[in-house]
Scaffold this active site. Structure first.
Site, PDB file in Angstrom:
ATOM      1  N   ASP A   1      -6.673 -12.535   5.801  1.00  0.00           N
ATOM      2  CA  ASP A   1      -6.536 -11.099   6.064  1.00  0.00           C
ATOM      3  C   ASP A   1      -6.192 -10.933   7.540  1.00  0.00           C
ATOM      4  OD1 ASP A   1      -7.587  -8.417   4.351  1.00  0.00           O
ATOM      5  OD2 ASP A   1      -7.384  -8.125   6.515  1.00  0.00           O
TER       6      ASP A   1
ATOM      7  N   CYS B   1      -1.172  -1.395  -5.678  1.00  0.00           N
ATOM      8  CA  CYS B   1      -1.955  -0.151  -5.709  1.00  0.00           C
ATOM      9  C   CYS B   1      -1.055   1.032  -5.353  1.00  0.00           C
ATOM     10  CB  CYS B   1      -3.157  -0.246  -4.781  1.00  0.00           C
ATOM     11  SG  CYS B   1      -2.724  -0.555  -3.065  1.00  0.00           S
TER      12      CYS B   1
HETATM   13  N1  SAH Z   1      -8.656  -7.691  -2.025  1.00  0.00           N
HETATM   14  C1  SAH Z   1      -9.493  -6.843  -1.205  1.00  0.00           C
HETATM   15  C2  SAH Z   1      -8.844  -5.507  -0.872  1.00  0.00           C
HETATM   16  C3  SAH Z   1      -7.527  -5.614  -0.173  1.00  0.00           C
HETATM   17  S1  SAH Z   1      -7.052  -4.189   0.707  1.00  0.00           S
HETATM   18  C4  SAH Z   1     -10.849  -6.654  -1.862  1.00  0.00           C
HETATM   19  O1  SAH Z   1     -11.069  -7.160  -2.973  1.00  0.00           O
HETATM   20  O2  SAH Z   1     -11.698  -5.998  -1.267  1.00  0.00           O
HETATM   21  C5  SAH Z   1      -5.703  -4.780   1.628  1.00  0.00           C
HETATM   22  C6  SAH Z   1      -6.068  -5.703   2.771  1.00  0.00           C
HETATM   23  O3  SAH Z   1      -4.849  -6.202   3.314  1.00  0.00           O
HETATM   24  C7  SAH Z   1      -6.812  -5.091   3.939  1.00  0.00           C
HETATM   25  O4  SAH Z   1      -7.981  -5.801   4.168  1.00  0.00           O
HETATM   26  C8  SAH Z   1      -5.866  -5.243   5.154  1.00  0.00           C
HETATM   27  O5  SAH Z   1      -6.558  -5.581   6.346  1.00  0.00           O
HETATM   28  C9  SAH Z   1      -5.015  -6.391   4.709  1.00  0.00           C
HETATM   29  N2  SAH Z   1      -3.648  -6.473   5.244  1.00  0.00           N
HETATM   30  C10 SAH Z   1      -2.729  -5.486   5.356  1.00  0.00           C
HETATM   31  N3  SAH Z   1      -1.546  -5.992   5.778  1.00  0.00           N
HETATM   32  C11 SAH Z   1      -1.727  -7.333   5.927  1.00  0.00           C
HETATM   33  C12 SAH Z   1      -0.887  -8.401   6.329  1.00  0.00           C
HETATM   34  N4  SAH Z   1       0.402  -8.203   6.625  1.00  0.00           N
HETATM   35  N5  SAH Z   1      -1.394  -9.650   6.366  1.00  0.00           N
HETATM   36  C13 SAH Z   1      -2.696  -9.865   6.061  1.00  0.00           C
HETATM   37  N6  SAH Z   1      -3.534  -8.881   5.662  1.00  0.00           N
HETATM   38  C14 SAH Z   1      -3.063  -7.634   5.600  1.00  0.00           C
END
Ligand code: SAH
Length: 395
Positions: free
Chosen positions: A249, A339
Site C-alpha cells: 500500500d 469499487c
Molecule cells: N483492500 C483494503 C481496502 C483498499 S482501499 C481493505 O481490505 O481494507 C484502497 C487502498 O489503496 C488504500 O489503502 C490506498 O492507500 C491505496 N492506494 C491508492 N493508490 C495506490 C497506489 N498507487 N499504490 C499503492 N496503494 C495505493
C-alpha cells in the site's frame, strides 16, 4: 413549504421512486428555499409527487425522501428511518464475530447523504448533503437513544461535500474522543481503527464477506495483497493458514496500522511482510525480479469516479490486471475488484478478458464478489451498487 415544479416528461424516474431530481429537470421554483430545506415536488399539471431536500448548488437539485403526501417529514420521520436501518443490521452483528459495520448507507436506507459506521462502541458519521446536515441534531439524538455509543465522530471529509456547499469536518459530535486506535472485531479478527486519521471513516467494512470468502482459497498459499490498506485480506488469509502474505500500500499510516493489526492478532510475523510502495511500480519490480505468487488480490481505489472517466479507467484496470496475471504461478488465483459504480460487472469482465489476451493467459471466472448486506442496493436506486469483484483462475 416551497413548491419545486418538475419539467413535463421528467416524471418517470420520480414515479419509479428514484431519489434524485437533477437541476435540469426542474421547470421552476415557487419561492426561494434555502439549501437543505424540505420542498414539495410538483408535476407539470400541478399534482403532488414527493417531498425532498432541496439544494441550489448541487447537480442533484432535489433528493427525494417521501412519496406519500399525507406523511409529514418531521423529527419522527427521521427517527423512524434511523431506527429501521439500525435494526436491519441486527442479524449481521448477532453472533458476536463482527462488531463493526455500516449502520446507515445513504439513499439505500432512505436517508440521502448520511453514512453511519459502527466501530465497536464508537460511531463515525459522514454527512454529504445539506438536508442531512440540517437534521443532524435529531439524528444524533436517535443514535444515542438506540445505541448509547461511547462517541459519535464526524468524519465528513469526502470531496463530494463541496458540491452541496458544505465544508470538511473532522470533529467529535458526542461522547468522549475515541482512542487513536479503536479495537474492533470482524470475522473474529481484531483491527485497530484510526477514525480521525484513517481513510474514509477509518475502515473498508464493505469487503468483510469477500475477505472471508477469499481466505478459503489461500491455505498454504503464497499471497500478494495489493492496495492492502490496514490488511483486511491479509489478516483473513493469515488466519486461515496462508503460507505467506506480502501486503502493498502507498499509505504509511495504512502500513503502520496493518503491522499493529498483525501484533494485535498474535500472527506469525515471519509469514508477513508489508511494503510501502506504489502498486504499479512494485508489480513491475516483482516481474523484473522473477517473483511469483499463488494468489494475488487487487483492490484499487475508485478509478472511474463518473461515466465520462470510464474509458481511461478501463485502460488502468486492464494494465493493472495484465501485470498481476503475469506474476501468478500456473493455475494461480486473481481476486480483482472495482469499487467504481460507473463500471458494471459485464464491462469489468470485458476488461479482464482484454488483460488476459494481452498477458497471453486464459482466465476462468470462478466466483463473483459483491457488496455485503449492510451496503444494500435499493431497487429504485441502482447507482448504489458499486462494489464488484471476480475470482479468476489464471492458466
Ligand atoms: N483492500 C483494503 C481496502 C483498499 S482501499 C481493505 O481490505 O481494507 C484502497 C487502498 O489503496 C488504500 O489503502 C490506498 O492507500 C491505496 N492506494 C491508492 N493508490 C495506490 C497506489 N498507487 N499504490 C499503492 N496503494 C495505493
Amino acid at each position: 413549504m416551497v413548491d419545486v415544479i418538475l419539467k413535463k416528461g421528467k416524471e418517470k424516474a420520480v414515479l419509479q421512486r428514484h431519489p434524485w431530481v437533477f437541476s435540469g429537470a426542474v421547470e421552476r421554483i415557487k419561492g426561494k428555499p434555502a439549501d437543505g430545506y424540505i420542498i414539495r415536488l410538483i408535476d407539470a399539471k400541478g399534482g403532488f409527487m414527493a417531498y425532498g431536500f432541496y439544494n441550489g448548488q448541487s447537480r442533484v437539485a432535489v433528493r427525494l425522501l417521501e412519496w406519500d403526501e399525507q406523511v409529514t417529514v418531521d423529527e419522527a420521520w427521521f427517527r423512524a428511518k434511523v431506527a429501521t436501518a439500525v435494526n436491519a443490521r441486527k442479524e449481521l452483528l448477532a453472533d458476536g464475530s463482527t462488531n463493526t459495520c455500516r449502520l446507515i448507507f445513504s439513499e439505500a436506507d432512505y436517508l440521502p447523504g448520511l453514512i453511519v459506521d459502527k466501530y465497536a462502541d464508537h460511531l463515525a458519521v459522514q454527512v454529504l448533503t445539506s438536508g442531512i446536515d440540517n437534521n443532524m441534531p435529531v439524528i444524533i439524538d436517535e443514535l444515542q437513544k438506540l445505541l448509547s455509543p461511547a462517541s459519535i465522530f464526524d468524519k465528513s471529509d469526502a470531496s463530494s461535500r463541496g458540491h452541496e456547499g458544505l465544508t470538511t469536518e473532522n470533529k467529535l459530535l458526542a461522547g468522549t474522543h475515541p482512542p487513536e486506535l479503536v479495537e474492533v472485531k470482524e470475522n473474529n479478527i481484531t483491527y485497530g481503527i484510526n477514525i480521525a486519521e484513517g481513510q474514509k471513516s477509518g475502515f473498508y467494512c464493505d469487503q468483510r464477506d469477500n475477505r472471508r470468502i477469499l481466505a478459503h482459497y489461500t491455505k498454504g498459499k503464497k499471497m500478494l495483497d495489493c492496495f492492502s490498506y490496514t490488511g483486511g485480506f491479509t489478516l483473513n488469509s493469515l488466519s486461515n493458514g496462508a503460507a505467506s502474505v506480502t501486503s502493498v500500500d502507498s499509505s504509511a499510516l495504512a502500513i503502520d496500522t496493518l503491522n499493529e493489526n498483525i501484533r494485535l492478532n498474535n500472527f506469525d510475523n515471519s509469514k508477513h511482510s508489508a511494503i510501502k510502495a506504489d502498486v504499479n511500480s512494485q508489480l513491475r519490480r516483482f516481474k523484473d525480479e522473477g517473483e511469483k505468487f499463488d494468489v494475488i488480490v487487487l483492490d484499487p481505489p475508485k478509478y472511474a469516479p463518473s461515466r465520462s472517466a470510464l474509458d481511461r479507467a478501463s485502460r488502468a484496470y486492464k494494465d493493472l490486471n495484465r501485470i498481476a496475471m503475469l506474476l501468478l504461478n500456473e493455475g494461480g488465483l486473481l481476486a480483482t475488484f472495482s469499487c467504481s459504480g460507473a463500471m458494471d460487472l459485464e464491462t469489468f469482465k470485458q476488461v479482464l478478458a482484454w488483460a488476459a489476451l494481452d498477458a497471453g493467459k486464459q482466465v476462468q471466472f470462478i466466483y463473483q464478489f459483491c457488496q455485503p448486506e449492510d451496503h444494500p442496493v435499493r431497487s429504485s436506486f441502482p447507482e448504489g451498487e458499486y462494489l464488484k469483484g471476480l475470482l479468476c483462475r489464471v492458466l
